[in-house]
Write a protein that holds these residues in place. Structure first.
Motif, PDB file in Angstrom:
ATOM      1  N   UNK A 155      -9.109  -7.558  16.055  1.00 26.70           N
ATOM      2  CA  UNK A 155     -10.526  -6.845  16.074  1.00 26.70           C
ATOM      3  C   UNK A 155     -11.463  -7.526  15.135  1.00 26.70           C
ATOM      4  N   UNK A 156     -10.984  -7.678  13.689  1.00 33.51           N
ATOM      5  CA  UNK A 156     -11.912  -8.365  12.805  1.00 33.51           C
ATOM      6  C   UNK A 156     -10.932  -8.902  11.717  1.00 33.51           C
ATOM      7  N   UNK A 157     -11.550  -9.970  10.917  1.00 29.05           N
ATOM      8  CA  UNK A 157     -10.868 -10.497   9.775  1.00 29.05           C
ATOM      9  C   UNK A 157      -9.990  -9.627   9.057  1.00 29.05           C
ATOM     10  N   UNK A 158      -8.708 -10.160   9.080  1.00 26.73           N
ATOM     11  CA  UNK A 158      -7.538  -9.628   8.272  1.00 26.73           C
ATOM     12  C   UNK A 158      -6.863 -10.507   7.275  1.00 26.73           C
ATOM     13  N   UNK A 159      -5.981  -9.961   6.262  1.00 32.01           N
ATOM     14  CA  UNK A 159      -5.543 -10.955   5.139  1.00 32.01           C
ATOM     15  C   UNK A 159      -3.892 -10.920   5.300  1.00 32.01           C
ATOM     16  N   UNK A 160      -3.388 -12.083   4.972  1.00 24.25           N
ATOM     17  CA  UNK A 160      -1.975 -11.920   4.710  1.00 24.25           C
ATOM     18  C   UNK A 160      -1.777 -11.898   3.044  1.00 24.25           C
ATOM     19  N   UNK A 161      -0.854 -11.235   2.812  1.00 20.31           N
ATOM     20  CA  UNK A 161      -0.343 -11.162   1.441  1.00 20.31           C
ATOM     21  C   UNK A 161       0.816 -11.542   1.165  1.00 20.31           C
ATOM     22  N   UNK A 162       1.269 -12.057  -0.148  1.00 22.63           N
ATOM     23  CA  UNK A 162       2.607 -12.568  -0.487  1.00 22.63           C
ATOM     24  C   UNK A 162       2.949 -11.262  -0.975  1.00 22.63           C
ATOM     25  N   UNK A 163       4.374 -10.710  -0.622  1.00 22.61           N
ATOM     26  CA  UNK A 163       5.090  -9.684  -1.057  1.00 22.61           C
ATOM     27  C   UNK A 163       4.935  -9.482  -2.492  1.00 22.61           C
ATOM     28  N   UNK A 164       5.291 -10.499  -3.402  1.00 24.99           N
ATOM     29  CA  UNK A 164       5.232 -10.412  -4.601  1.00 24.99           C
ATOM     30  C   UNK A 164       3.964 -10.083  -5.531  1.00 24.99           C
ATOM     31  N   UNK A 165       2.892 -10.724  -4.753  1.00 23.59           N
ATOM     32  CA  UNK A 165       1.628 -10.454  -5.576  1.00 23.59           C
ATOM     33  C   UNK A 165       1.137  -9.004  -5.161  1.00 23.59           C
TER      34      UNK A 165
END
Length: 200
Positions: A155-165
């Motif tokens: 749909x539109x830009x999304x982000x990956x996140x490290x679990x620890x962060x």
């Protein structure tokens, strides 16, 4: 990517999103088990933030949870009300829950923050902490990866996140993280989940 652009992008493709994700049957079994167990342990009202087509709100209400769905996309709220008229839905966003301090037993934000600029995600987490009573719960679902980075979501830009962060940011907002998990199902991006309790 601005909030207005994200809202417009989802509004323009609301029917497509409802067809793809608008039923609880679309949820992975481990996700359903996690959210059900979390919600049934909450005392007090739950806000389903970023409720989309309303399927989680409806499902949790059927389990006896006092839940209301909130989403910034008017087209989603219209479709949720049409599909599940016995449940409560309203316009709203993660950064402004429109509840008094400590009014909530919990917040479900299942893939609700995936489009939030990483520099602003703390605003949403702080608002969750403000709205949730001490001892209340938070459940987050998100895309996980080795570092914070954008990707071309359908749909539109999304982000990956490290679990620890992301865990660290949740803790900094006033929560104690009690559970994390990751999973990579065939054909989909890696999934992460965080369950936390509002510190007393």
């Amino acid at each position: 990517m601005t909030f207005a652009a994200v809202r417009a992008s989802y509004g323009a493709r609301a029917d497509e999103c409802v067809a793809a994700f608008g039923s609880i049957d679309h949820a992975a079994d481990p996700d359903r088990a996690l959210i059900e167990a979390w919600a049934l342990g909450i005392e007090g009202p739950v806000l389903d933030v970023g409720c989309g087509a309303g399927q989680w709100t409806h499902h949790l209400a059927d389990l006896g949870v006092d839940v209301e769905g909130v989403d910034p996309v008017p087209e989603f709220i219209e479709r949720a009300r049409a599909a599940y008229p016995d449940q409560r839905y309203r316009l709203g966003r993660a950064e402004d829950l429109d509840v008094v301090d400590g009014a909530l037993g919990g917040v479900l934000a299942w893939y609700s923050l995936i489009h939030t600029d990483p520099a602003r995600i703390g605003d949403a987490l702080a608002e969750f902490a403000r709205g949730i009573r001490p001892g209340g719960g938070l459940a987050l679902g998100f895309f996980t990866g080795p570092e914070v980075e954008p990707f071309a979501h359908a749909i539109v830009t999304a982000y990956y996140w490290p679990v620890d962060l992301l865990t660290s940011m949740v803790e900094s907002a006033g929560f104690t993280v009690v559970h994390t998990e990751t999973r990579t199902d065939p054909g989909v991006r890696s999934h992460g989940a965080i369950v936390a309790s509002r510190r007393r």
